[in-house]
Design a protein around this motif. Structure first.
Motif, mmCIF file in Angstrom:
data_model
loop_
_atom_site.group_PDB
_atom_site.id
_atom_site.type_symbol
_atom_site.label_atom_id
_atom_site.label_comp_id
_atom_site.label_asym_id
_atom_site.label_seq_id
_atom_site.Cartn_x
_atom_site.Cartn_y
_atom_site.Cartn_z
ATOM 1 N N ALA A 49 35.077 -5.346 10.645
ATOM 2 C CA ALA A 49 33.763 -5.560 10.527
ATOM 3 C C ALA A 49 33.025 -6.414 11.427
ATOM 4 O O ALA A 49 31.915 -6.103 12.061
ATOM 5 C CB ALA A 49 33.467 -6.149 9.234
ATOM 6 N N GLU A 50 33.640 -7.367 11.977
ATOM 7 C CA GLU A 50 33.117 -8.259 13.113
ATOM 8 C C GLU A 50 33.116 -7.285 14.373
ATOM 9 O O GLU A 50 31.974 -7.648 15.299
ATOM 10 C CB GLU A 50 33.937 -9.546 13.422
ATOM 11 C CG GLU A 50 33.759 -10.589 12.101
ATOM 12 C CD GLU A 50 35.034 -11.570 12.407
ATOM 13 O OE1 GLU A 50 34.538 -12.851 11.608
ATOM 14 O OE2 GLU A 50 35.862 -11.429 12.947
ATOM 15 N N ILE A 51 34.031 -6.603 14.816
ATOM 16 C CA ILE A 51 34.016 -5.876 15.992
ATOM 17 C C ILE A 51 32.916 -4.973 15.987
ATOM 18 O O ILE A 51 31.779 -4.729 16.793
ATOM 19 C CB ILE A 51 35.268 -5.212 16.046
ATOM 20 C CG1 ILE A 51 36.441 -6.145 16.463
ATOM 21 C CG2 ILE A 51 35.253 -4.153 17.225
ATOM 22 C CD1 ILE A 51 37.917 -5.416 16.407
ATOM 23 N N PHE A 52 32.743 -4.097 14.750
ATOM 24 C CA PHE A 52 31.624 -2.967 14.491
ATOM 25 C C PHE A 52 30.293 -3.799 14.762
ATOM 26 O O PHE A 52 29.335 -3.446 15.381
ATOM 27 C CB PHE A 52 31.762 -2.530 13.149
ATOM 28 C CG PHE A 52 32.427 -1.268 12.897
ATOM 29 C CD1 PHE A 52 31.791 -0.160 12.632
ATOM 30 C CD2 PHE A 52 33.816 -1.101 13.252
ATOM 31 C CE1 PHE A 52 32.494 1.346 12.430
ATOM 32 C CE2 PHE A 52 34.449 -0.040 13.304
ATOM 33 C CZ PHE A 52 33.717 1.282 12.782
ATOM 34 N N GLU A 53 30.129 -5.139 14.043
ATOM 35 C CA GLU A 53 28.910 -5.764 14.169
ATOM 36 C C GLU A 53 28.468 -6.289 15.596
ATOM 37 O O GLU A 53 27.392 -5.964 16.107
ATOM 38 C CB GLU A 53 28.819 -6.993 12.996
ATOM 39 C CG GLU A 53 27.504 -7.489 13.283
ATOM 40 C CD GLU A 53 27.659 -8.835 11.794
ATOM 41 O OE1 GLU A 53 27.156 -9.572 12.095
ATOM 42 O OE2 GLU A 53 28.102 -8.575 11.135
ATOM 43 N N ARG A 54 29.370 -6.567 16.237
ATOM 44 C CA ARG A 54 29.274 -7.253 17.567
ATOM 45 C C ARG A 54 29.322 -6.271 18.815
ATOM 46 O O ARG A 54 28.249 -6.536 19.502
ATOM 47 C CB ARG A 54 29.971 -8.552 17.914
ATOM 48 C CG ARG A 54 29.829 -9.221 19.094
ATOM 49 C CD ARG A 54 30.978 -9.926 19.487
ATOM 50 N NE ARG A 54 31.555 -9.582 20.905
ATOM 51 C CZ ARG A 54 32.282 -10.236 21.455
ATOM 52 N NH1 ARG A 54 32.815 -11.457 21.032
ATOM 53 N NH2 ARG A 54 33.090 -9.678 22.472
ATOM 54 N N ASP A 55 30.193 -5.625 18.670
ATOM 55 C CA ASP A 55 30.405 -4.644 19.892
ATOM 56 C C ASP A 55 30.060 -3.033 19.406
ATOM 57 O O ASP A 55 29.903 -2.260 20.448
ATOM 58 C CB ASP A 55 31.974 -4.553 20.332
ATOM 59 C CG ASP A 55 32.249 -5.805 20.698
ATOM 60 O OD1 ASP A 55 31.483 -6.560 21.456
ATOM 61 O OD2 ASP A 55 33.258 -6.543 20.134
#
Length: 181
Positions: A49-55
């Motif tokens: 989820a953090e990868i999707f949101e940030r990158d």
């Protein structure tokens, strides 16, 4: 116990049981279980989820292809992939050339029962997650149908039984299980 001549790659929707069935199948076959999403999380030191949101999703998909290629080059194992991994033509070709793909096919109602309370699914963080899941399901079915082997999930089946069914289905391919050669 049977060994593997090539990596078995489990594909299908979120909630299809790729991780649970893959873990049980690996145990039954005495081989390692790997999860491409876990490998990405470990390398990035962030949640999906953090990868999707940030990158963004394109960045995630590129890392996913790198991880799948690396794992396919390693010792044959049971490999669980994220729900979107098999949509990529490059991933399908890699998997077909080096491993064998198994679609864990589950109907929409069963998938919804399994994922509706999970907060770890970035693609379902929408105002209507059930509708989002339905749209993903319909869009992805044609890609999953390209898998080498299809094993249908039933709501009343145990994980162990589903893993046995996958193992039986793998026997249809003389190039996968070492004791079947």
């Amino acid at each position: 116990m049977a060994g593997l001549a090539k990596t078995v790659v489990l594909v299908g929707m979120m909630g299809a049981g790729k991780t649970a069935v893959g873990t049980a199948l690996a145990r039954q076959l005495g081989v390692e279980f790997r999860d491409s999403d876990e490998e990405i999380v470990r390398a990035a030191n962030r949640s999906i989820a953090e990868i999707f949101e940030r990158d963004g999703e394109p960045f995630f998909r590129a890392r996913e292809t790198e991880v799948i290629a690396r794992l396919l080059r390693g010792t044959p194992c049971i490999l669980s992939t994220g729900g979107g991994a098999f949509l990529s033509e490059a991933n399908r070709k890699l998997i077909h050339d080096v491993g064998v793909s198994v679609w864990l096919k589950a109907d929409l109602d069963l998938l919804w029962q399994r994922v509706r309370h999970k907060t770890t699914r970035p693609l379902l963080r929408t105002p209507n997650p059930r509708e989002t899941l339905r749209a993903l399901y319909e869009a992805r079915q044609p890609f999953y149908a390209l898998a080498d082997i299809v094993v249908e999930s039933q709501p009343d089946q145990s994980v162990e039984n589903m893993a046995r069914r996958v193992r039986e289905a793998l026997k249809s391919r003389p190039d996968v299980l070492e004791d079947a050669r």
